[in-house]
Design a protein around this motif. Structure first.
Motif, PDB file in Angstrom:
ATOM      1  N   GLU A   1       0.809  -1.221   0.000  1.00 13.31           N
ATOM      2  CA  GLU A   1       0.000   0.000   0.000  1.00 13.31           C
ATOM      3  C   GLU A   1       0.846   1.277   0.000  1.00 13.31           C
ATOM      4  OE1 GLU A   1      -3.384  -0.466  -0.270  1.00 13.31           O
ATOM      5  OE2 GLU A   1      -2.591  -2.515  -0.470  1.00 13.31           O
ATOM      6  N   ASN A   2       2.139   1.154  -0.238  1.00 11.33           N
ATOM      7  CA  ASN A   2       3.025   2.326  -0.181  1.00 11.33           C
ATOM      8  C   ASN A   2       2.591   3.440  -1.127  1.00 11.33           C
ATOM      9  OD1 ASN A   2       4.501   0.936   1.684  1.00 11.33           O
ATOM     10  ND2 ASN A   2       6.446   1.023   0.583  1.00 11.33           N
ATOM     11  N   LYS A   3       2.230   3.090  -2.345  1.00  5.90           N
ATOM     12  CA  LYS A   3       1.822   4.109  -3.317  1.00  5.90           C
ATOM     13  C   LYS A   3       0.542   4.812  -2.861  1.00  5.90           C
ATOM     14  CE  LYS A   3       3.976   2.066  -7.430  1.00  5.90           C
ATOM     15  NZ  LYS A   3       3.749   1.514  -8.798  1.00  5.90           N
ATOM     16  N   GLN A   4      -0.358   4.044  -2.256  1.00  5.83           N
ATOM     17  CA  GLN A   4      -1.601   4.634  -1.768  1.00  5.83           C
ATOM     18  C   GLN A   4      -1.326   5.622  -0.634  1.00  5.83           C
ATOM     19  OE1 GLN A   4      -4.473   4.320  -3.064  1.00  5.83           O
ATOM     20  NE2 GLN A   4      -4.359   2.493  -4.346  1.00  5.83           N
ATOM     21  N   VAL A   5      -0.399   5.272   0.251  1.00  4.45           N
ATOM     22  CA  VAL A   5      -0.044   6.171   1.346  1.00  4.45           C
ATOM     23  C   VAL A   5       0.536   7.467   0.810  1.00  4.45           C
ATOM     24  CG1 VAL A   5       1.457   6.490   3.351  1.00  4.45           C
ATOM     25  CG2 VAL A   5       0.321   4.298   2.994  1.00  4.45           C
ATOM     26  N   LEU A   6       1.463   7.348  -0.123  1.00  3.85           N
ATOM     27  CA  LEU A   6       2.092   8.545  -0.698  1.00  3.85           C
ATOM     28  C   LEU A   6       1.073   9.431  -1.391  1.00  3.85           C
ATOM     29  CD1 LEU A   6       5.366   6.952  -2.112  1.00  3.85           C
ATOM     30  CD2 LEU A   6       5.133   8.405  -0.090  1.00  3.85           C
ATOM     31  N   ALA A   7       0.086   8.806  -2.010  1.00  2.00           N
ATOM     32  CA  ALA A   7      -0.949   9.586  -2.697  1.00  2.00           C
ATOM     33  C   ALA A   7      -1.862  10.288  -1.687  1.00  2.00           C
ATOM     34  CB  ALA A   7      -1.765   8.676  -3.610  1.00  2.00           C
ATOM     35  N   CYS A   8      -2.275   9.569  -0.650  1.00  2.00           N
ATOM     36  CA  CYS A   8      -3.182  10.137   0.351  1.00  2.00           C
ATOM     37  C   CYS A   8      -2.507  11.217   1.189  1.00  2.00           C
ATOM     38  CB  CYS A   8      -3.714   9.041   1.263  1.00  2.00           C
ATOM     39  SG  CYS A   8      -4.827   7.862   0.439  1.00  2.00           S
ATOM     40  N   PHE A   9      -1.177  11.104   1.362  1.00  2.00           N
ATOM     41  CA  PHE A   9      -0.443  12.051   2.200  1.00  2.00           C
ATOM     42  C   PHE A   9       0.438  12.980   1.351  1.00  2.00           C
ATOM     43  CE2 PHE A   9      -1.713   8.903   5.211  1.00  2.00           C
ATOM     44  CZ  PHE A   9      -1.763   9.538   6.445  1.00  2.00           C
ATOM     45  N   SER A  10       0.063  13.164   0.120  1.00  2.00           N
ATOM     46  CA  SER A  10       0.876  13.979  -0.788  1.00  2.00           C
ATOM     47  C   SER A  10       1.024  15.424  -0.313  1.00  2.00           C
ATOM     48  CB  SER A  10       0.295  13.945  -2.199  1.00  2.00           C
ATOM     49  OG  SER A  10      -1.044  14.447  -2.190  1.00  2.00           O
ATOM     50  N   ALA A  11       0.048  15.906   0.443  1.00  2.00           N
ATOM     51  CA  ALA A  11       0.095  17.300   0.918  1.00  2.00           C
ATOM     52  C   ALA A  11       0.844  17.437   2.246  1.00  2.00           C
ATOM     53  CB  ALA A  11      -1.329  17.834   1.075  1.00  2.00           C
ATOM     54  N   GLU A  12       1.299  16.308   2.819  1.00  2.00           N
ATOM     55  CA  GLU A  12       1.964  16.332   4.117  1.00  2.00           C
ATOM     56  C   GLU A  12       3.486  16.290   3.953  1.00  2.00           C
ATOM     57  OE1 GLU A  12       0.024  16.900   6.547  1.00  2.00           O
ATOM     58  OE2 GLU A  12      -1.836  16.478   5.461  1.00  2.00           O
ATOM     59  N   LYS A  13       4.172  16.685   4.996  1.00  2.00           N
ATOM     60  CA  LYS A  13       5.633  16.646   4.988  1.00  2.00           C
ATOM     61  C   LYS A  13       6.103  15.291   5.506  1.00  2.00           C
ATOM     62  CE  LYS A  13       9.825  18.935   6.634  1.00  2.00           C
ATOM     63  NZ  LYS A  13      10.397  20.055   7.438  1.00  2.00           N
ATOM     64  N   GLN A  14       6.707  14.518   4.604  1.00  2.00           N
ATOM     65  CA  GLN A  14       7.209  13.199   4.988  1.00  2.00           C
ATOM     66  C   GLN A  14       8.603  13.343   5.593  1.00  2.00           C
ATOM     67  OE1 GLN A  14       6.975  10.152   1.943  1.00  2.00           O
ATOM     68  NE2 GLN A  14       8.597   8.959   2.912  1.00  2.00           N
ATOM     69  N   ILE A  15       8.768  12.788   6.792  1.00  2.00           N
ATOM     70  CA  ILE A  15      10.049  12.878   7.494  1.00  2.00           C
ATOM     71  C   ILE A  15      10.898  11.639   7.265  1.00  2.00           C
ATOM     72  CG2 ILE A  15      11.140  13.095   9.769  1.00  2.00           C
ATOM     73  CD1 ILE A  15       8.659  14.583  10.699  1.00  2.00           C
ATOM     74  N   GLY A  16      10.247  10.489   7.172  1.00  2.00           N
ATOM     75  CA  GLY A  16      11.018   9.257   7.017  1.00  2.00           C
ATOM     76  C   GLY A  16      10.200   8.121   6.448  1.00  2.00           C
ATOM     77  N   LEU A  17      10.902   7.117   5.953  1.00  3.16           N
ATOM     78  CA  LEU A  17      10.291   5.888   5.451  1.00  3.16           C
ATOM     79  C   LEU A  17      11.276   4.742   5.663  1.00  3.16           C
ATOM     80  CD1 LEU A  17       8.311   4.080   3.883  1.00  3.16           C
ATOM     81  CD2 LEU A  17       9.344   4.936   1.762  1.00  3.16           C
ATOM     82  N   GLN A  18      10.817   3.699   6.352  1.00  3.21           N
ATOM     83  CA  GLN A  18      11.624   2.502   6.544  1.00  3.21           C
ATOM     84  C   GLN A  18      10.844   1.305   6.019  1.00  3.21           C
ATOM     85  OE1 GLN A  18      14.809   2.133   7.865  1.00  3.21           O
ATOM     86  NE2 GLN A  18      14.615  -0.007   7.241  1.00  3.21           N
ATOM     87  N   GLU A  19      11.474   0.570   5.116  1.00  2.79           N
ATOM     88  CA  GLU A  19      10.831  -0.609   4.545  1.00  2.79           C
ATOM     89  C   GLU A  19      11.504  -1.874   5.063  1.00  2.79           C
ATOM     90  OE1 GLU A  19       9.224   0.482   0.268  1.00  2.79           O
ATOM     91  OE2 GLU A  19      11.348   1.081   0.432  1.00  2.79           O
ATOM     92  N   HIS A  20      11.025  -3.023   4.576  1.00  4.12           N
ATOM     93  CA  HIS A  20      11.584  -4.339   4.952  1.00  4.12           C
ATOM     94  C   HIS A  20      11.505  -4.555   6.461  1.00  4.12           C
ATOM     95  CE1 HIS A  20      12.947  -4.414   0.842  1.00  4.12           C
ATOM     96  NE2 HIS A  20      13.693  -3.347   1.032  1.00  4.12           N
ATOM     97  N   LEU A  21      10.302  -4.322   6.993  1.00  5.14           N
ATOM     98  CA  LEU A  21      10.056  -4.506   8.420  1.00  5.14           C
ATOM     99  C   LEU A  21       9.051  -5.627   8.647  1.00  5.14           C
ATOM    100  CD1 LEU A  21       9.683  -0.760   9.480  1.00  5.14           C
ATOM    101  CD2 LEU A  21      11.689  -2.219   9.827  1.00  5.14           C
ATOM    102  N   SER A  22       9.093  -6.177   9.854  1.00  6.78           N
ATOM    103  CA  SER A  22       8.129  -7.198  10.257  1.00  6.78           C
ATOM    104  C   SER A  22       7.579  -6.845  11.628  1.00  6.78           C
ATOM    105  CB  SER A  22       8.786  -8.587  10.307  1.00  6.78           C
ATOM    106  OG  SER A  22       9.167  -9.026   9.017  1.00  6.78           O
ATOM    107  N   ALA A  23       6.332  -7.220  11.871  1.00  9.69           N
ATOM    108  CA  ALA A  23       5.686  -6.949  13.152  1.00  9.69           C
ATOM    109  C   ALA A  23       5.433  -8.260  13.878  1.00  9.69           C
ATOM    110  CB  ALA A  23       4.369  -6.205  12.943  1.00  9.69           C
ATOM    111  N   ILE A  24       5.748  -8.268  15.175  1.00  8.96           N
ATOM    112  CA  ILE A  24       5.450  -9.411  16.030  1.00  8.96           C
ATOM    113  C   ILE A  24       4.461  -8.929  17.083  1.00  8.96           C
ATOM    114  CG2 ILE A  24       6.374 -11.165  17.580  1.00  8.96           C
ATOM    115  CD1 ILE A  24       9.082 -10.812  16.232  1.00  8.96           C
ATOM    116  N   SER A  25       3.261  -9.469  17.035  1.00  9.31           N
ATOM    117  CA  SER A  25       2.195  -9.051  17.960  1.00  9.31           C
ATOM    118  C   SER A  25       1.939 -10.150  18.984  1.00  9.31           C
ATOM    119  CB  SER A  25       0.903  -8.742  17.202  1.00  9.31           C
ATOM    120  OG  SER A  25       1.105  -7.686  16.274  1.00  9.31           O
TER     121      SER A  25
END
Length: 219
Positions: free
Chosen positions: A136-160
């Motif tokens: 969904e990265n492209k969707q996020v960038l499109a929805c937040f196009s008017a915001e100031k992006q500070i960072g992006l980290q990919e290749h992550l995993s979540a353990i819940s």
């Protein structure tokens, strides 16, 4: 009035790794006493014999003291629920703004239509994070196009992890999780928690090791 014993306790309480190593008997009492001599002497304002510090260390590390919360904590760890792992995640950081909520609403509409997407949103004082499936990265960038992006980290995993319902009344539960991960040299990229659920975000290459550490907490 400060005593050698209270000084030893204060120092160990502020250095949990040192306290842990002491309880596991992997630190030499005599060597540690020599190391603590200078700071304790400074606190008390007079020279202290290392032998007295060593005796205080031994008294501090008696079973009754070391295990004062261990039974309750052990029961809580044994009650840890299901552990879920999600991979291929991205973490976006945006500067907070008056329009950030509107941008957030846009991506929520996208996420709601697909229940398979992992999504978490945290808002701080100055910045906000979105953890989402990398698809969904492209969707996020499109929805937040008017915001100031500070960072992006990919290749992550979540353990819940599902936590026992009384987890908020058990002191040291989160510390045990963080401590075990730190002992295994596993860096945590981000933490997200709710009342009865705890999620850590780690890089993909350490997710298997991190999962094993958390799973073994029950033992």
């Amino acid at each position: 009035m400060k005593t050698i014993a209270s000084c030893v306790e204060d120092i160990l309480m502020t250095q949990p790794f040192l306290e842990e190593a002491l309880s596991r008997h992997i630190i030499n009492y005599s060597a540690l006493a020599e190391e603590l001599n200078a700071p304790i002497s400074a606190i008390l304002g007079k020279p202290i014999k290392s032998g007295a510090i060593m005796m205080a260390l031994r008294r501090y590390n008696t079973p009754n003291t070391t295990l004062r919360h261990s039974l309750k904590l052990k029961r809580a760890l044994q009650k840890l629920g299901d552990i879920t792992v999600r991979s291929n995640l991205s973490d976006f950081t945006f500067q907070n703004s008056e329009t950030l909520i509107q941008s957030h609403t846009k991506i929520l509409e996208q996420v709601e239509a697909n229940k398979d997407i992992f999504y978490a949103f945290t808002r701080g004082i100055f910045e906000s994070n979105i953890i989402i499936s990398s698809s969904e990265n492209k969707q996020v960038l499109a929805c937040f196009s008017a915001e100031k992006q500070i960072g992006l980290q990919e290749h992550l995993s979540a353990i819940s992890v599902r936590l026992p319902k009384d987890n908020s009344k058990v002191s040291g539960l989160y510390y045990q999780i963080f401590k075990r991960l730190a002992w295994e040299n596993i860096p945590i990229y981000e933490v997200v928690s709710t009342t009865n659920e705890f999620t850590i975000l780690v890089e993909d290459h350490v997710v298997d090791k991190a999962f094993s550490v958390i799973k073994n907490l029950k033992n």
